[in-house]
Structure formats: structure tokens, C-alpha cells
Motif scaffolding. Sequence first.
Motif, PDB file in Angstrom:
ATOM      1  N   ARG A  79     -36.753  10.370  34.907  1.00  8.66           N
ATOM      2  CA  ARG A  79     -36.883  10.900  36.267  1.00  8.66           C
ATOM      3  C   ARG A  79     -38.358  11.120  36.545  1.00  8.66           C
ATOM      4  N   ARG A  80     -38.766  10.598  37.672  1.00  9.14           N
ATOM      5  CA  ARG A  80     -40.109  10.832  38.184  1.00  9.14           C
ATOM      6  C   ARG A  80     -39.988  10.803  39.695  1.00  9.14           C
ATOM      7  N   PRO A  81     -40.999  11.229  40.433  1.00  8.91           N
ATOM      8  CA  PRO A  81     -40.862  11.229  41.890  1.00  8.91           C
ATOM      9  C   PRO A  81     -40.440   9.859  42.425  1.00  8.91           C
ATOM     10  N   GLY A  82     -39.277   9.823  43.072  1.00 10.14           N
ATOM     11  CA  GLY A  82     -38.770   8.601  43.670  1.00 10.14           C
ATOM     12  C   GLY A  82     -37.851   7.787  42.783  1.00 10.14           C
ATOM     13  N   TRP A  83     -37.640   8.203  41.544  1.00  2.31           N
ATOM     14  CA  TRP A  83     -36.870   7.378  40.613  1.00  2.31           C
ATOM     15  C   TRP A  83     -36.108   8.239  39.615  1.00  2.31           C
ATOM     16  N   CYS A  84     -34.839   7.931  39.433  1.00  2.00           N
ATOM     17  CA  CYS A  84     -34.037   8.599  38.408  1.00  2.00           C
ATOM     18  C   CYS A  84     -32.988   7.604  37.919  1.00  2.00           C
ATOM     19  N   TRP A  85     -32.928   7.405  36.613  1.00  2.00           N
ATOM     20  CA  TRP A  85     -31.931   6.519  35.996  1.00  2.00           C
ATOM     21  C   TRP A  85     -31.388   7.256  34.792  1.00  2.00           C
ATOM     22  N   LEU A  86     -30.107   7.614  34.839  1.00  3.37           N
ATOM     23  CA  LEU A  86     -29.458   8.376  33.775  1.00  3.37           C
ATOM     24  C   LEU A  86     -28.212   7.651  33.299  1.00  3.37           C
ATOM     25  N   GLN A  87     -27.970   7.698  31.996  1.00  2.79           N
ATOM     26  CA  GLN A  87     -26.782   7.073  31.425  1.00  2.79           C
ATOM     27  C   GLN A  87     -26.202   7.963  30.332  1.00  2.79           C
ATOM     28  N   SER A  88     -24.907   7.973  30.265  1.00  6.67           N
ATOM     29  CA  SER A  88     -24.209   8.530  29.110  1.00  6.67           C
ATOM     30  C   SER A  88     -23.329   7.406  28.593  1.00  6.67           C
ATOM     31  N   ARG A  89     -22.510   7.705  27.631  1.00  8.13           N
ATOM     32  CA  ARG A  89     -21.619   6.677  27.110  1.00  8.13           C
ATOM     33  C   ARG A  89     -20.679   6.153  28.204  1.00  8.13           C
TER      34      ARG A  89
END
Length: 142
Positions: A79-89
Motif C-alpha cells: 500500500r502506498r498513496p494511490g495503490w493497494c494490492w492485498l492477497q490472502s490464500r
Amino acid sequence: MSREIDDVHRLRIMAAGVRGAKVVERVLPAPFEEVWPVMAALDFLPDLARTRLLSAEGDRIEVLARSRYGFRAHLRGFRRPGWCWLQSRFLLVGLAAAPVPGGTRIALTGGVRVPTHAAVVPFGTLPELTTAAARLAARVGG
């Protein structure tokens, strides 16, 4: 000629590599500085009842999320300003925002992951993302 890719385009590129992923985009008539903090909090996402930040180091974060159905996900990503990419299983969440004339372009992707595959279950994803975009718009006056 060099042309920079903004975070919304980057999200489209990432989503293109995930089979079944859909992307919902919308321009909100609010400045990026108002939109991004609401997006980064994740609480506008309809399926997430609660989120708790477990750690943040630089742009790497870990979040514990609980769905409105009681399921839990330990999400890891960036996560940074303007962007977030999160994953779990079993879960994928992708958010992006970029300033445009007259507001902010937002993009959302995600859904239930197919374990061990770059794929999401395509059923119900588009309505969920559309609802999330509408909820975000309502919160920032768009």
C-alpha cells in the motif's frame, strides 16, 4: 517518447494477469487527497465487516480482515498513496486511484481466489465491485 503508467493503469495490468478478475472504474468529483484515505481504510468494501492493520513496514502491509459472513483473511501486500494490492490464500483486493482533471479516477478489483492459481471466482464479483465503488462515491461526495 516516455509515457508513465499511473496506478489505475497498473491495476488494470495486474488484474489482466488474474483469470476471472473484473475491474470497475469510476471518476469521482473529489480530489485525490480526500479519496485515497477513504480507500486505504478498506471499510467501504461491502464484504468486509472489520479490518485490523497487523503491520506496516515501508509500503508492505499485513491486514486481518473479517467478512460480514464471519470468514477471516490474513492479507499481505503493498500500500502506498494511490495503490493497494492485498492477497490472502482465498481473497484478493486491489485498489488504485489517480488524480484527473476535475477529480479522481478510481479502480477496484478483487474477489475470492482460487487457491494456488492466479484466478478469482468470477461469480458475483462485478456487482460487489460496483457496490463498493458506489459506497466509496457516497462517502466522498461523488
